[in-house]
Design a protein around this motif. Structure first.
Motif, short mmCIF file in Angstrom:
data_model
loop_
_atom_site.label_atom_id
_atom_site.label_comp_id
_atom_site.label_asym_id
_atom_site.label_seq_id
_atom_site.Cartn_x
_atom_site.Cartn_y
_atom_site.Cartn_z
N LEU A 172 6.52 21.50 -67.47
CA LEU A 172 5.84 22.35 -66.21
C LEU A 172 5.48 23.52 -65.91
CD1 LEU A 172 8.47 20.14 -64.08
CD2 LEU A 172 6.59 19.31 -64.64
N THR A 173 4.59 23.64 -65.86
CA THR A 173 3.76 25.04 -65.89
C THR A 173 4.75 25.93 -64.46
OG1 THR A 173 2.44 24.79 -63.20
CG2 THR A 173 1.95 24.25 -66.25
N ASP A 174 4.84 27.01 -64.59
CA ASP A 174 5.52 27.49 -63.81
C ASP A 174 5.02 28.44 -62.64
OD1 ASP A 174 3.25 29.35 -64.43
OD2 ASP A 174 4.42 30.99 -64.66
N VAL A 175 4.14 27.03 -62.28
CA VAL A 175 3.08 27.42 -60.22
C VAL A 175 4.00 26.80 -59.47
CG1 VAL A 175 0.89 26.51 -59.74
CG2 VAL A 175 1.15 27.73 -61.88
N SER A 176 3.90 27.22 -58.70
CA SER A 176 5.13 26.66 -57.31
C SER A 176 3.75 26.75 -56.61
CB SER A 176 5.89 27.81 -56.10
OG SER A 176 6.21 26.92 -55.30
N LEU A 177 3.63 24.82 -56.30
CA LEU A 177 2.60 24.89 -55.39
C LEU A 177 2.17 23.99 -53.87
CD1 LEU A 177 -0.92 23.80 -56.28
CD2 LEU A 177 -0.09 21.61 -55.97
N GLY A 178 2.02 24.63 -52.40
CA GLY A 178 2.12 24.59 -51.12
C GLY A 178 0.80 23.70 -51.23
N VAL A 179 1.47 22.56 -50.56
CA VAL A 179 0.13 21.86 -49.57
C VAL A 179 0.19 21.64 -48.53
CG1 VAL A 179 -0.01 19.22 -50.35
CG2 VAL A 179 0.64 20.32 -51.99
N ASP A 180 -0.26 22.00 -47.72
CA ASP A 180 -0.86 22.49 -46.59
C ASP A 180 -1.72 20.61 -46.00
OD1 ASP A 180 -0.92 23.16 -43.64
OD2 ASP A 180 -3.11 23.30 -43.99
N LEU A 181 -0.90 19.80 -45.29
CA LEU A 181 -1.70 18.64 -43.96
C LEU A 181 -2.72 18.62 -43.11
CD1 LEU A 181 1.23 15.87 -45.42
CD2 LEU A 181 -0.62 16.72 -46.87
N LEU A 183 -5.82 17.81 -40.01
CA LEU A 183 -6.96 16.88 -39.28
C LEU A 183 -7.94 17.08 -40.59
CD1 LEU A 183 -5.70 15.76 -36.61
CD2 LEU A 183 -5.09 14.70 -38.41
N LYS A 184 -8.21 18.13 -40.79
CA LYS A 184 -9.69 18.33 -41.14
C LYS A 184 -10.35 17.91 -42.12
CE LYS A 184 -13.30 22.05 -41.76
NZ LYS A 184 -13.02 23.19 -41.84
N GLU A 185 -9.08 18.53 -43.41
CA GLU A 185 -8.76 17.96 -44.28
C GLU A 185 -7.36 17.22 -44.75
OE1 GLU A 185 -11.76 18.34 -46.43
OE2 GLU A 185 -12.69 19.91 -45.06
N LEU A 186 -7.63 15.92 -45.87
CA LEU A 186 -6.10 16.14 -45.64
C LEU A 186 -4.98 16.54 -46.39
CD1 LEU A 186 -4.13 12.96 -46.28
CD2 LEU A 186 -4.97 12.58 -48.51
N ALA A 187 -5.77 17.47 -47.10
CA ALA A 187 -4.33 18.06 -47.95
C ALA A 187 -5.56 19.68 -48.89
CB ALA A 187 -3.83 17.42 -49.50
N VAL A 188 -4.75 20.33 -48.67
CA VAL A 188 -5.39 21.69 -49.46
C VAL A 188 -3.86 22.74 -49.38
CG1 VAL A 188 -6.71 24.18 -48.68
CG2 VAL A 188 -7.09 22.00 -47.20
N CYS A 189 -4.39 22.79 -51.31
CA CYS A 189 -3.25 23.31 -51.61
C CYS A 189 -3.39 24.43 -52.33
CB CYS A 189 -4.13 22.79 -53.55
SG CYS A 189 -3.11 20.06 -53.27
N SER A 190 -2.33 25.24 -52.29
CA SER A 190 -2.43 26.97 -52.98
C SER A 190 -3.26 27.05 -53.92
CB SER A 190 -1.14 26.91 -52.68
OG SER A 190 -0.22 26.73 -53.86
N ASP A 191 -3.11 26.41 -54.26
CA ASP A 191 -4.75 26.42 -55.54
C ASP A 191 -5.86 26.10 -55.49
OD1 ASP A 191 -4.75 23.96 -55.72
OD2 ASP A 191 -3.96 23.50 -57.52
N GLY A 192 -6.84 25.91 -53.98
CA GLY A 192 -7.37 26.22 -54.11
C GLY A 192 -8.16 24.53 -54.01
N THR A 193 -7.42 23.83 -53.76
CA THR A 193 -7.96 22.24 -54.26
C THR A 193 -7.62 21.74 -53.13
OG1 THR A 193 -6.97 21.95 -57.16
CG2 THR A 193 -7.58 20.03 -55.76
N ILE A 194 -9.16 21.04 -52.57
CA ILE A 194 -9.36 20.87 -51.04
C ILE A 194 -9.21 19.19 -51.56
CG2 ILE A 194 -10.62 20.30 -49.49
CD1 ILE A 194 -11.35 23.14 -50.17
#
Length: 372
Positions: A172-181, A183-194
């Motif tokens: 595993l990497t040393d990244v702590s990934l936040g995922v915000d759920l 309605l506009k988008e299903l999920a927005v990740c802290s690394d910028g992935t939508i």
């Protein structure tokens, strides 16, 4: 770790009749258990245990319910156990009070004993009192199966079994990934992935439009064939109901498939931990303007899939506190903006002037949750 394996069945017409008989038996015994518990409670009695109800059912099989001998013995026993477990969850405050199952709305499935389940090469599965049925995929042979269930999704028959698998050993990497759920988008990740909201795509909208058209059509036919206070179900109405079932099935499969793709892509980034928020979906559903959109997003299913996929890969899944102000906190200076409204899609800090997308800001704050 136990992971499920689900394959399609190809039963003959006679076997399909027996499958339907087992489904009806499971529903009948489940309702019988609830009726016994309710009757016993009204008479001042305590909760009847699963073992006592099974003994009572064995006696009834010799007299009143002798037709239960036509199906597997484990179908009725497991239905009693499922109903008792539903009451146990209700007493613990984990779920609502059990309700009677109806033929129209209940899930069409039944249990099969894992010991009596036989699998052979050539994509064959033997179900007790039904016989050998061909599958579209070979189930693993000479392994221990857990909780085998046969189900029907309004088009095909399936069998699902739990199989023990070793957890993946990945670096595993040393990244702590936040995922915000949302309605506009299903999920927005802290690394910028939508991950977009699939319910806003043309494909889903076109299917939903077809569904509305069929529902209006069947509603007019019901009103046209109404006799007094009763609605008469004609052959055309039955045909339309089957079409509506297929459309619902298609929509459910599209949404479930997209959730699997999204959650798999998230865990494949190999973060050492994933942080999501604890959403009060039951409270959110009380908003009549947003309830339908929230239902289509399937937040609970997203969390369920993410939980077992993280566990399988050794990733820590953290659920942030429900009252953690992830959206209102500035990810730059950590000040809280108390006057943030739902319509504000761009977050602008009143203290440091930092400007960022609202959902991305929330996901960054979730990635930092309890790291300090």
């Amino acid at each position: 770790m136990i992971l499920s394996k689900k394959v399609r069945l190809y039963p003959s017409k006679l076997q399909e009749q027996k499958l339907w008989q087992s489904v009806g038996t499971a529903r009948f015994i489940y309702n019988w258990t609830i009726e016994r518990q309710e009757e016993n409670y009204k008479n001042g009695g305590k909760f009847i245990s699963n073992e006592n109800l099974r003994k009572e059912l064995t006696i009834l099989k010799t007299n009143e319910l002798c037709w239960l001998n036509e199906v597997s013995n484990n179908v009725a026993k497991q239905a009693v156990k499922d109903a008792c477990n539903a009451y146990t969850r209700f007493f613990k405050g984990l779920s609502n009070k059990p309700k009677f199952k109806t033929r129209r709305k209940s899930k069409k499935s039944f249990y099969h004993d894992n010991v009596k389940l036989k699998v052979e090469e050539g994509n064959l599965v033997k179900i007790e009192k039904i016989g050998w049925i061909k599958t579209n995929e070979q189930l693993p042979i000479e392994v221990k199966y857990t909780n085998p269930r046969i189900s029907y999704d309004n088009k095909y028959w399936y069998i699902s079994v739990g199989i023990e698998k070793e957890e993946m050993q990945i670096e595993l990497t040393d990244v702590s990934l936040g995922v915000d759920l949302g309605l506009k988008e299903l999920a927005v990740c802290s690394d910028g992935t939508i991950y977009k909201n699939i319910n806003k795509t043309c494909v889903v909208k076109k299917i939903e439009k077809k569904l509305k058209r069929l529902q209006r059509q069947i509603s007019r036919k019901y009103e046209k064939n109404k006799q007094g206070k009763e609605y008469v179900k004609t052959k055309n109405i039955i045909k339309l109901e089957k079409q509506i079932q297929q459309v619902h099935r298609k929509l459910a499969n599209i949404r479930n498939n997209y959730l699997h793709q999204t959650t798999t892509n998230i865990v494949r980034t190999k973060p050492y931990r994933v942080v999501i928020e604890d959403l009060n979906v039951k409270g959110m559903m009380k908003n009549k303007h947003l309830s339908d959109a929230i239902r289509k997003q399937c937040f609970y299913e997203f969390r369920r899939q993410l939980e077992y996929k993280c566990k399988f890969r050794g990733i820590e899944l953290i659920v942030a506190d429900r009252f953690y102000p992830s959206s209102k906190t500035c990810s730059q200076c950590t000040r809280v903006k108390t006057d943030l409204k739902l319509k504000d899609r761009i977050y602008k800090c009143n203290y440091c002037g930092f400007t960022i997308d609202r959902d991305l800001n929330a996901s960054i704050n979730l990635s930092k949750y309890k790291l300090a």
